[in-house]
Design a protein around this motif. Sequence first.
Motif, PDB file in Angstrom:
ATOM      1  N   UNK A   4      41.913  50.317  65.371  1.00 14.75           N
ATOM      2  CA  UNK A   4      41.424  49.651  66.578  1.00 14.75           C
ATOM      3  C   UNK A   4      41.016  48.228  66.221  1.00 14.75           C
ATOM      4  N   UNK A   5      41.562  47.269  66.951  1.00 16.79           N
ATOM      5  CA  UNK A   5      41.123  45.887  66.837  1.00 16.79           C
ATOM      6  C   UNK A   5      39.942  45.695  67.774  1.00 16.79           C
ATOM      7  N   UNK A  33      38.305  47.763  63.180  1.00 16.97           N
ATOM      8  CA  UNK A  33      38.211  46.482  62.477  1.00 16.97           C
ATOM      9  C   UNK A  33      37.764  45.410  63.457  1.00 16.97           C
ATOM     10  N   UNK A  34      36.638  44.764  63.130  1.00 20.38           N
ATOM     11  CA  UNK A  34      36.130  43.647  63.918  1.00 20.38           C
ATOM     12  C   UNK A  34      36.152  42.423  63.008  1.00 20.38           C
ATOM     13  N   UNK A  35      37.302  41.786  62.894  1.00 19.04           N
ATOM     14  CA  UNK A  35      37.482  40.653  61.979  1.00 19.04           C
ATOM     15  C   UNK A  35      37.269  39.335  62.706  1.00 19.04           C
ATOM     16  N   UNK A  36      36.648  38.389  62.028  1.00 22.12           N
ATOM     17  CA  UNK A  36      36.416  37.067  62.591  1.00 22.12           C
ATOM     18  C   UNK A  36      36.831  36.034  61.552  1.00 22.12           C
ATOM     19  N   UNK A  69      35.138  42.302  58.462  1.00 26.03           N
ATOM     20  CA  UNK A  69      35.364  41.205  57.526  1.00 26.03           C
ATOM     21  C   UNK A  69      35.149  39.849  58.203  1.00 26.03           C
ATOM     22  N   UNK A  70      34.400  38.981  57.539  1.00 25.53           N
ATOM     23  CA  UNK A  70      34.155  37.631  58.045  1.00 25.53           C
ATOM     24  C   UNK A  70      35.006  36.672  57.214  1.00 25.53           C
ATOM     25  N   UNK A  71      35.643  35.733  57.870  1.00 21.81           N
ATOM     26  CA  UNK A  71      36.503  34.786  57.176  1.00 21.81           C
ATOM     27  C   UNK A  71      37.938  35.280  57.082  1.00 21.81           C
ATOM     28  N   UNK A  76      46.019  39.389  60.569  1.00 21.01           N
ATOM     29  CA  UNK A  76      46.432  39.799  59.223  1.00 21.01           C
ATOM     30  C   UNK A  76      45.662  41.028  58.753  1.00 21.01           C
ATOM     31  N   UNK A  77      44.382  41.118  59.092  1.00 19.31           N
ATOM     32  CA  UNK A  77      43.593  42.304  58.741  1.00 19.31           C
ATOM     33  C   UNK A  77      44.161  43.550  59.429  1.00 19.31           C
ATOM     34  N   UNK A  78      44.509  43.419  60.705  1.00 14.86           N
ATOM     35  CA  UNK A  78      45.055  44.554  61.445  1.00 14.86           C
ATOM     36  C   UNK A  78      46.434  44.939  60.923  1.00 14.86           C
TER      37      UNK A  78
END
Length: 153
Positions: A4-5, A33-36, A69-71, A76-78
């Motif tokens: 899940x994004x 995944x909550x990426x920023x 993940x921050x940064x 790409x993380x997903x």
Amino acid sequence: MIVVGYAPGAFGRVCLEQGIVEARLRDTELLVISAVSEVRGRRIADADEIAQVEQRLKASGLRYRLQQPIGATPAEELLAAMDHPDAEMLVIGMRRRTQVGKLLLGSTSQYLLVSCGKPILVVKPSAEHRSAPVADIDDRTDPPQLSGAEVEP
């Protein structure tokens, strides 16, 4: 595994709920995944919202992992998560944007749709998701009803 994004707000809530539905249907785990990539200009899910997400995941009874993940580049993380052999489906939200907005800003959702080699489910929040915090949304067994008109090509 269902990936899940998660983004803060209504789009994140609907993705989380649909991810829970899909994980139950497939009897598999959930990776949220909550990426920023940059804190400036983008809203990061704060500690209270992440705590609500964690509470909702615990209440679901599913096996889950939550990553923030921050940064990192969200797309790409997903995609990296979807490269895992156990990854079955990606659940994302897509905002309606103008043609100029797409041209100037790009679109993470569009990039994911083109780049991911596995199934992607695109969802849109209902009025319920727009108004309720994560922890207050009822545990559903039926996915939200969507029509093709709700997603702009």
